[in-house]
Design an enzyme around this catalytic site. Structure first.
Site, short mmCIF file in Angstrom:
data_model
loop_
_atom_site.label_atom_id
_atom_site.label_comp_id
_atom_site.label_asym_id
_atom_site.label_seq_id
_atom_site.Cartn_x
_atom_site.Cartn_y
_atom_site.Cartn_z
N GLU A 36 0.84 -1.20 0.00
CA GLU A 36 0.00 0.00 0.00
C GLU A 36 0.87 1.25 0.00
O GLU A 36 1.72 1.42 0.88
CB GLU A 36 -0.92 -0.02 1.23
CG GLU A 36 -1.95 -1.16 1.15
CD GLU A 36 -2.51 -1.57 2.50
OE1 GLU A 36 -2.16 -0.97 3.52
OE2 GLU A 36 -3.30 -2.55 2.52
N GLU A 71 -5.05 -6.68 2.21
CA GLU A 71 -3.85 -7.47 2.49
C GLU A 71 -4.02 -8.93 2.12
O GLU A 71 -3.07 -9.57 1.63
CB GLU A 71 -3.46 -7.35 3.97
CG GLU A 71 -2.91 -6.00 4.37
CD GLU A 71 -3.99 -4.94 4.58
OE1 GLU A 71 -5.19 -5.29 4.50
OE2 GLU A 71 -3.65 -3.77 4.81
N GLN A 106 1.94 -2.39 5.55
CA GLN A 106 2.24 -1.02 5.97
C GLN A 106 2.62 -1.00 7.46
O GLN A 106 3.57 -0.33 7.85
CB GLN A 106 1.02 -0.14 5.72
CG GLN A 106 1.36 1.31 5.66
CD GLN A 106 0.22 2.11 5.04
OE1 GLN A 106 -0.79 2.34 5.68
NE2 GLN A 106 0.39 2.49 3.81
N PHE A 107 1.85 -1.73 8.25
CA PHE A 107 2.25 -2.14 9.60
C PHE A 107 2.00 -3.64 9.63
O PHE A 107 1.01 -4.12 9.06
CB PHE A 107 1.40 -1.45 10.67
CG PHE A 107 1.73 0.01 10.88
CD1 PHE A 107 2.52 0.41 11.95
CD2 PHE A 107 1.27 0.96 9.99
CE1 PHE A 107 2.83 1.75 12.13
CE2 PHE A 107 1.58 2.30 10.17
CZ PHE A 107 2.36 2.70 11.25
N ASP A 146 0.82 -5.41 11.80
CA ASP A 146 -0.48 -5.73 12.40
C ASP A 146 -1.49 -6.08 11.30
O ASP A 146 -2.40 -6.87 11.53
CB ASP A 146 -1.02 -4.52 13.17
CG ASP A 146 -0.01 -3.94 14.15
OD1 ASP A 146 -0.29 -3.94 15.34
OD2 ASP A 146 1.07 -3.49 13.71
N PHE A 147 -1.32 -5.49 10.12
CA PHE A 147 -2.32 -5.67 9.06
C PHE A 147 -2.13 -6.97 8.30
O PHE A 147 -2.80 -7.24 7.30
CB PHE A 147 -2.28 -4.50 8.07
CG PHE A 147 -2.30 -3.15 8.73
CD1 PHE A 147 -2.89 -2.96 9.97
CD2 PHE A 147 -1.75 -2.04 8.10
CE1 PHE A 147 -2.90 -1.71 10.59
CE2 PHE A 147 -1.75 -0.80 8.70
CZ PHE A 147 -2.33 -0.62 9.94
N ILE A 148 -1.22 -7.81 8.78
CA ILE A 148 -1.05 -9.12 8.17
C ILE A 148 -2.23 -10.03 8.54
O ILE A 148 -2.45 -11.05 7.88
CB ILE A 148 0.30 -9.75 8.60
CG1 ILE A 148 0.78 -10.78 7.59
CG2 ILE A 148 0.22 -10.34 9.99
CD1 ILE A 148 2.21 -11.26 7.84
N PRO A 152 -5.50 -9.96 8.12
CA PRO A 152 -6.45 -10.39 7.07
C PRO A 152 -5.81 -11.37 6.08
O PRO A 152 -6.53 -12.02 5.32
CB PRO A 152 -6.81 -9.08 6.36
CG PRO A 152 -6.42 -7.98 7.29
CD PRO A 152 -5.28 -8.51 8.10
N HIS A 155 -1.18 -0.87 15.78
CA HIS A 155 0.00 -0.41 15.05
C HIS A 155 1.28 -0.71 15.84
O HIS A 155 2.28 -0.03 15.67
CB HIS A 155 -0.08 1.09 14.76
CG HIS A 155 -1.17 1.48 13.81
ND1 HIS A 155 -2.48 1.56 14.19
CD2 HIS A 155 -1.14 1.80 12.50
CE1 HIS A 155 -3.22 1.93 13.15
NE2 HIS A 155 -2.44 2.08 12.11
C1 LIG Z 1 -6.22 -3.53 7.20
C2 LIG Z 1 -5.52 -2.22 7.15
N1 LIG Z 1 -4.67 -1.96 6.14
C3 LIG Z 1 -4.00 -0.78 6.07
C4 LIG Z 1 -4.19 0.18 7.00
C5 LIG Z 1 -3.39 1.47 6.97
N2 LIG Z 1 -4.15 2.61 6.48
C6 LIG Z 1 -4.78 3.47 7.29
S1 LIG Z 1 -5.49 4.76 6.46
C7 LIG Z 1 -4.93 4.15 4.98
C8 LIG Z 1 -5.16 4.91 3.72
C9 LIG Z 1 -6.58 5.10 3.48
O1 LIG Z 1 -6.71 5.73 2.24
P1 LIG Z 1 -8.08 6.35 1.86
O2 LIG Z 1 -9.16 5.40 2.17
O3 LIG Z 1 -7.96 6.89 0.51
O4 LIG Z 1 -8.29 7.50 2.94
P2 LIG Z 1 -7.58 8.89 3.05
O5 LIG Z 1 -6.59 8.77 4.18
O6 LIG Z 1 -6.98 9.17 1.72
O7 LIG Z 1 -8.74 9.78 3.41
C10 LIG Z 1 -4.22 2.97 5.14
C11 LIG Z 1 -3.59 2.23 4.04
C12 LIG Z 1 -5.09 -0.11 8.07
N3 LIG Z 1 -5.32 0.76 9.05
N4 LIG Z 1 -5.72 -1.30 8.12
#
Ligand SMILES: Cc1ncc(C[n+]2csc(CCOP(=O)(O)OP(=O)(O)O)c2C)c(N)n1
Ligand SMILES: Cc1ncc(C[n+]2csc(CCOP(=O)(O)OP(=O)(O)O)c2C)c(N)n1
Ligand SMILES: [Mg+2]
Ligand SMILES: [Mg+2]
Lengths: 340, 344, 340, 344
Positions: free
Chosen positions: A43, A74, A96-97, A99-101, A103, A141
């Site tokens: 991501e 994920e 990305q962290f 923790d997100f493994i 899923p 996180h």
């Molecule tokens: C399962 C999971 N994967 C990844 C993340 C990390 N994460 C948090 S916000 C985000 C980006 C979200 O993007 P978007 O939906 O476009 O929202 P924006 O911040 O652009 O408003 C990510 C990848 C997470 N919290 N949980």
């Protein structure tokens, strides 16, 4: 190396010390240069360079077919990585962290770990990303994820503690034909005290072999990741009282280098295991029973452990500090064990 | 408990946007605006986490949530404010102080600082915050809660806010499919992302069609149009007509207060709201936020030992002996004196 | 009890012996009769009565708002169960095979296990279903799942070995305010040798307390589930040589009754752990380190274990038999340990 | 290796349904029919698992798969036959013997009997079988494989068969979303369920629309129409025009051979295929299946110890000492003599 290489992958070339984060960037960059089958998924790893900027500049050099910004799914992209690996590519997936493994737990434990076993051939795939607490990241996180996978035959788990190991172990992981979970502690990423100058030539550190971080006679401390540093600090404090601790850095958790642990235990007679992860069901248990199986008669005291408390990682800084194992905890336990 | 600020009646539930609701929305809008400013200040002065220097509130989310039936007794509607907290939380009756406690990780927060930031849950208020990584979990959980409403024949519904990138996550699809299959009273709002492109590929209207559930799109419209959209969805929901998927279009970055300002102006010109009343509402909102900020400063952090107890109702996760009560190193006690290293 | 009760939940009422499967059906039925908050979710549990027919007849009695046929989406419906639990219901989720709990790993470990901790209140939810090998089900219909969850603070794990415990423990699990993973070994479901007559009154067996299945002096065998029966067979064989094994049936794995294990170990001085699940990272490790922490000086030999081999569960019957721990393995290990 | 039966050319790839392909489809259809009968017999006589007494083949799936480019060198197209194995597997060049080895759990199967039944994988043949519980994994995996084809600019595509209940699983949505986002050469076929109602709620055409990918529906049509649908999807796929979602309508239970019989008749009447040729094809197919069944009976089961080695390339999971080579109970050796209880 072409001139378009970003700063964080050129430090070793110019003889400068690197952080753990830079060592990881260098390993990825050099493996991608060396082997066109290696590619990255994750991501925001492309244009944005990743949440921790590990892959900054990679998209420009390797293009969007080797540096893939994925949807936030994920499980889905880890499954896709498996398909690419079937076809001979060597995906490196960033969480990305870490923790997100979770899923991706299903596809990792059922599909990916069993590939070779099911006659579907090798599965050269790395899932890497930041782990660990101390950053006020709260419960989602800050986790350590090793015990989610330690029980699954077919996976390897690597958890380096310093730049040299991080680079050499990541290269080995990418070259390995088995799926590897590669954990990178956020507290080490940019830690100034563990910057070091790395060999300028290509080197690897084999998976499955522990390292003696400090030699000693009085007790063995087996640990890994950030806790290697806490344990070395504790050892320095113990040394002031004349207690000489041996510190073994596991580096790879699966396969576990039980030979190295047993060798050290046979020398010292006392075994303390230190891990940042929570207590019940942590890796200390497996080490304890293997040492019962292999070295029971050398034990001059109980096998003990210093760990985080059995709780999700707390949000508040005060609670998190209380939750995490500290240098003082290691010292206390070591003193108790030496005096046993 | 902080006193309930005047001008906000969490238990009222108007079917249309009458003047009482309009005043309430004015109050909530000002409250959000002042809270936003206060949080940014506190972040800059390092009382709150530096990330919160960019803290902002989308007033449309407040309007959407206000069309639900709030409550403080755990019997009102349910809301997962998701990325749009605190607007919906305020609309559900959360006080600024409650919000600040979570942001600051105070021991007085409903999670005793074990969890905090923008993520908080208070079932009494009907608020369920993030409780997992993104991945559709909130939508599944609210679908299940809505199932409970329907099973018991209650006049309650659940509202879940997610970013539209939720479409990328399989868990979200499983939640929506289940909600559609069981016909539960759920309203799912997908908001445009705040940052970046969101890597979205899906067409939200077609998604609703694929699950056979109702769809609505709301955007830069005035609250008069946003409010009835949700009110209608809620009516359908509690009538057993199943979930609605609402697409909340991007408000843009620069114009996030436009709606509220336009709304305030409208209230004065069209509804004949006296300027002094508007001013009183504004002042009441400001005073409430200032009161909260002042009180926050005096509240204590969490008690380390007690805060970590409730991991499991009957499991006191007291620290292992190696951490708190070690025997003196030179008097190795008999093994049993060590006590259990960790009680279940 | 109304007359429309299906056969498999009326046997105790008429004084007849029940199988483990019938005991589970009775527990579910009686709890649903007793408490209208209890409801069931799962794949094909309604009209079809469930893959193993545990809920045959339930739909007719309790209707579709309490016996819910779900889409095939374990993560989604487990998440929904959590939401219903927040609102005061008490969901009992069936996994058609417990192997399929893996897509629900994320929601169980992150959301459900942390609910109380995050201030979201109690989470009275049970996830139950068939586990275990020996049925030629191959790698995805034969797993034991305890170690996927044993490391997660906030969860409880129950794994009964007989009808009486199954009924009493399932009732306790449903009445418990914490999330419980409840494992039912397929090899015990209809096993004729473990049918028994149950008390006719309502009874519960508290979670977290082990049971002495056989008293002995020479060594302690700690085990659970189907392996209780294998261990008792082994004990009978050992008894012919005059070796008196004590067999402790854990019943609940989390919380672990370390008191009961320590008490037995202090009596016998020897500890053998037997589990059907694979070896590395199995529960034997945690037991070993806890006994080091609590009872090291009573150990007259190493803590040892008999387990399945570190491999996915094989498809072919020959391989599966080889993979699973057998009575002979327990006997061999016990003899070794007693002679140590 | 069993000899390649005549009449089947796995490497040919016709753009249209010419007479060569027609003969091949006739052969494959008969082969499937004879295999079906043989497997049912073997199940009744307990050589195969009793569940296989209901074993059946959907000939439409064979036609669909035959429109892809088979291979035996690991360089052809890829197919996950899913619930419709063995039709597509046969179309991809799998021999009946290979299939039977998996069903019977023979040591000679490509998984050495560690995995078997309807689940099998042979990358050389381009077949990827079930390797996980249902949950969309296969679609994700094939999407990733298709990504590899596109990244290397190869003329290859991937075909995945799932039941339409795959729509209920979030993992499937993540796989399709990713395939659409990356525009990979993937063809996703959703077949109507064989049993029960499938608890489906989703509209497949709307699902394709929601992901912005192409859609086609095939049903009781003759192979002449099914075949070009897939061929066209494949052409689009390898031209970089992204995935196609194909809905395969229910063939009903009683009529599962209808298509093949109608097709055989058509080949004789319209294409002028001589009856004797048709007969020869039928006989060749029958002979191939009989040969396979005879050979199967002679093949050995797996070698227990060796079969379990490859869990991890460099990890020999040899049994713990407590299981195979225990020291004599009355001669407790020094601890080290026990050897590692389990080597990595
Ligand atoms: C399962 C999971 N994967 C990844 C993340 C990390 N994460 C948090 S916000 C985000 C980006 C979200 O993007 P978007 O939906 O476009 O929202 P924006 O911040 O652009 O408003 C990510 C990848 C997470 N919290 N949980
Ligand atoms: C993740 C997962 N959940 C559940 C199952 C069990 N399972 C196998 S087939 C099946 C039913 C499939 O129904 P449908 O798709 O309608 O196909 P049919 O058998 O009716 O053709 C189920 C629930 C599984 N294998 N994997
Ligand atoms: Mg974005
Ligand atoms: Mg069906």
């Amino acid at each position: 190396m072409p001139n378009d290489a970003p700063a964080q992958v050129t430090r070793t070339r110019s003889g400068r010390p690197v952080t753990v984060l830079e060592a990881i960037s260098e390993a990825l960059w050099e493996e991608m240069e060396r082997d066109e089958r290696v590619f990255l998924m994750g991501e925001d790893i492309g244009a944005y360079g990743g949440a921790f900027k590990v892959t900054r500049g990679f998209l420009d050099r390797f293009g969007p077919s080797r540096v893939i910004d994925t949807p936030i799914s994920e499980g889905g992209f880890t499954g896709a990585a498996a398909g690419a690996a079937h076809m001979g590519l060597r995906p490196v997936v960033e969480m990305q962290f870490m923790d997100f493994i979770s899923p991706a737990y299903d596809v990792l434990t059922n599909y990916i770990a069993t590939s070779l076993y099911r006659g579907a051939g090798p599965m050269p795939l790395v899932v890497r990303g930041p782990v660990g607490g101390g950053n006020r990241g709260g419960p989602f996180h800050s986790q350590n994820v090793e015990m989610a996978f330690f029980h699954t035959p077919g996976l390897k788990i690597v958890y380096p503690s310093n730049p040299r190991d991080a680079k050499g172990l990541l290269k080995s992981s990418i070259r390995d034909d088995n799926p590897v979970i590669f954990e990178e502690h956020k507290g080490l990423y940019r830690a100034p005290h563990c910057r070091e100058v790395l060999p300028s030539e290509d080197y690897v550190i084999p998976l499955g072999s522990a390292r003696t971080a400090l030699e000693g006679e009085d007790l063995t401390i087996v640990t890994y990741g950030l806790m290697v540093h806490r344990s070395l600090e504790a050892a320095a404090e113990l040394a002031r009282d004349g207690i000489r601790a041996e510190v073994v850095d596991l580096r790879t958790l699966l396969p576990l280098d039980e030979e190295a642990i047993a060798d050290s235990l046979k020398k010292t007679g006392k075994l303390l295991i230190v891990h940042e992860d929570t207590r019940t069901g942590g890796i200390a248990g497996e080490i304890a029973i293997r040492m019962n199986e292999r070295a029971f008669e050398w034990l001059d005291g109980p096998i003990l452990r210093v760990t985080a408390i059995d709780s999700p990682v707390p949000f508040s800084g005060e609670l998190e500090d209380y939750f995490l194992p500290g240098v003082g905890d290691v010292v206390t336990a070591a003193r108790y064990l030496v005096g046993y | 408990m902080t006193p309930e600020p005047a001008g906000h009646a969490p238990n009222s539930f108007p079917a249309t946007l009458g003047s009482e609701v309009a005043r309430d929305l004015l109050y909530l809008g000002f409250q959000a605006r002042f809270l936003e400013a206060r949080v940014r200040d506190l972040a800059r002065s390092e009382v709150l986490h530096a990330d919160l220097a960019g803290f902002r509130v989308d007033p449309r989310s407040t309007v959407l949530a206000r069309a639900m039936r709030g409550g403080t007794d755990g019997k009102g509607d349910l809301c997962h404010p998701g990325p749009l907290a605190p607007g919906p939380a305020l609309a559900f009756g959360a006080t600024p102080l409650e919000f600040l406690r979570h942001l600051a990780g105070k021991g007085t927060s409903s999670a005793s600082a074990r969890e905090g930031g923008l993520s908080w849950t208070d079932l009494r208020r009907g608020i369920i915050g993030w409780g997992a990584p993104r991945g559709g979990t909130a939508t599944q959980v609210l679908a299940g809660a809505a199932f409970a409403f329907r099973q018991r024949g209650e006049d309650r519904a659940a509202l879940v806010f997610e970013r539209r990138s939720a479409l990328q996550s399989g868990g979200w699809h499983e939640g929506v499919n289940l909600a559609g299959a069981l016909g539960v009273p759920l309203i799912v709002v997908l908001a445009a992302p705040q940052t970046g492109d969101g890597s979205d590929h899906a067409d939200i209207e077609a998604v609703a069609a694929s699950y056979g559930i109702a769809f609505a799109r709301v955007g830069r419209d005035s609250p008069e149009r946003i409010f009835p959209t949700v009110a209608a969805a809620r009516r359908r929901a509690v009538n057993g007509e199943g979930p609605t998927l609402i697409e909340l279009l991007d408000a843009g970055d620069g114009n996030r207060w436009e709606h509220h300002d336009a709304f305030a102006e409208l209230a004065v010109t069209e509804d004949g709201l006296p300027e002094q009343v508007l001013d009183a509402i504004r002042k009441a909102a400001a005073a409430g936020v200032e009161h909260a900020a002042a009180r926050l400063a005096k509240e204590p952090g969490p008690s380390t030992r007690d805060a970590l107890v409730p991991v499991c109702t009957d499991a006191a996760p007291h620290p292992p002996w190696t951490r708190r009560d070690p025997p003196a190193p030179d008097t190795p006690a008999p093994n049993d004196a060590m006590g259990p290293p960790h009680a279940e």
